[in-house]
Design a protein around this motif. Structure first.
Motif, PDB file in Angstrom:
ATOM      1  N   UNK A 135      -1.700  -1.266  -4.184  1.00 30.32           N
ATOM      2  CA  UNK A 135      -3.118  -1.619  -4.304  1.00 30.32           C
ATOM      3  C   UNK A 135      -4.018  -0.485  -3.841  1.00 30.32           C
ATOM      4  N   UNK A 136      -3.578   0.277  -2.843  1.00 30.40           N
ATOM      5  CA  UNK A 136      -4.293   1.446  -2.348  1.00 30.40           C
ATOM      6  C   UNK A 136      -3.272   2.488  -1.929  1.00 30.40           C
ATOM      7  N   UNK A 160      -0.070   4.101   9.588  1.00 34.62           N
ATOM      8  CA  UNK A 160      -0.335   3.262   8.415  1.00 34.62           C
ATOM      9  C   UNK A 160      -0.084   1.792   8.731  1.00 34.62           C
ATOM     10  N   UNK A 161       1.059   1.499   9.343  1.00 37.25           N
ATOM     11  CA  UNK A 161       1.390   0.114   9.667  1.00 37.25           C
ATOM     12  C   UNK A 161       0.364  -0.494  10.609  1.00 37.25           C
ATOM     13  N   UNK A 193      -0.976  -6.542   7.714  1.00 37.20           N
ATOM     14  CA  UNK A 193      -0.623  -7.609   6.778  1.00 37.20           C
ATOM     15  C   UNK A 193       0.123  -7.106   5.546  1.00 37.20           C
ATOM     16  N   UNK A 194       0.237  -5.814   5.383  1.00 31.18           N
ATOM     17  CA  UNK A 194       0.838  -5.263   4.164  1.00 31.18           C
ATOM     18  C   UNK A 194       2.090  -4.467   4.489  1.00 31.18           C
ATOM     19  N   UNK A 196       0.860  -1.170   0.000  1.00 33.19           N
ATOM     20  CA  UNK A 196       0.000   0.000   0.000  1.00 33.19           C
ATOM     21  C   UNK A 196       0.903   1.228   0.000  1.00 33.19           C
ATOM     22  N   UNK A 197       0.355   2.356  -0.428  1.00 32.23           N
ATOM     23  CA  UNK A 197       1.152   3.571  -0.525  1.00 32.23           C
ATOM     24  C   UNK A 197       0.739   4.625   0.482  1.00 32.23           C
ATOM     25  N   UNK A 198       1.710   5.426   0.916  1.00 34.55           N
ATOM     26  CA  UNK A 198       1.455   6.491   1.880  1.00 34.55           C
ATOM     27  C   UNK A 198       2.230   7.739   1.488  1.00 34.55           C
TER      28      UNK A 198
END
Length: 203
Positions: free
Chosen positions: A51-52, A88-89, A94-95, A12-14
């Motif tokens: 993915x997001x 975020x974590x 799981x990502x 995932x992106x942040x």
């Protein structure tokens, strides 16, 4: 690299956009380096690999996130970039999270692609070596799920700098092919230098 049979955590992106830009004098995430506000340009870049994608922000910024983009307000208040990364974590254990700061306007698709393709999910993170001080650059990094308890441990010791975590733990540090792309823009002087680079690049 990761052993066969083990599933590599999804990405995932942040986008880190929760700072107050005190040195710049105005909001860095709103600077339109590439025809749109930097936080949205960066989110579009990350969407090619993740993915997001979420924009990390303060609670008061959340209502101003444009339609079509997702905000994620910090649960770890006053911790700087570490607060956004930990939030975020914790939101998805799981990502892995591909994190970039909004003050890296020269980051582009090739440098992100190189980071993703050379990612080692058996390390706690995959990052770049800063060309400016030779240290790992935490603000363009893939943070694996296992980095969460380590970041929390450092936070418990009063250490809120994510770079110190990278320096003292098992991470993969890549050499950037074009080091200037990792330029941080934090001051008006930095801004003018970055503008000059982008204008030359577009010639």
């Amino acid at each position: 690299m990761i052993s066969k049979g083990n599933e590599v955590p999804k990405l995932k992106g942040l986008i880190l956009a929760g700072g107050k830009s005190s040195r710049m004098g105005h909001n860095k995430e709103q600077i339109a380096w590439h025809g749109k506000e930097q936080k949205y340009y960066a989110a579009d870049l990350l969407s090619q690999f993740c993915s997001e994608v979420y924009i990390s922000c303060r609670q008061d910024q959340l209502q101003h996130i444009a339609e079509g983009y997702k905000g994620l307000s910090d649960n770890f208040i006053g911790m700087g970039p570490t607060g956004g990364i930990l939030t975020a974590l914790r939101s998805d254990r799981e990502v892995a999270w591909l994190v970039i700061a909004c003050d890296l306007p020269l980051v582009d698709e090739p440098i992100l692609k190189n980071l993703v393709e050379n990612r080692n999910p058996e390390k706690i993170a995959t990052t770049y070596k800063s060309p400016f001080d030779g240290l790992p650059e935490p603000l363009i990094t893939i943070w694996e799920p296992d980095s969460y308890p380590i970041l929390l441990e450092y936070l418990g010791k009063g250490k809120t700098c994510p770079r110190k975590v990278l320096i003292n733990t098992d991470c993969l540090i890549l050499e950037p092919e074009q080091p200037q792309k990792l330029m941080n823009v934090n001051t008006p002087q930095d801004l003018e230098e970055a503008k000059q680079y982008l204008s030359k690049k577009m010639l």
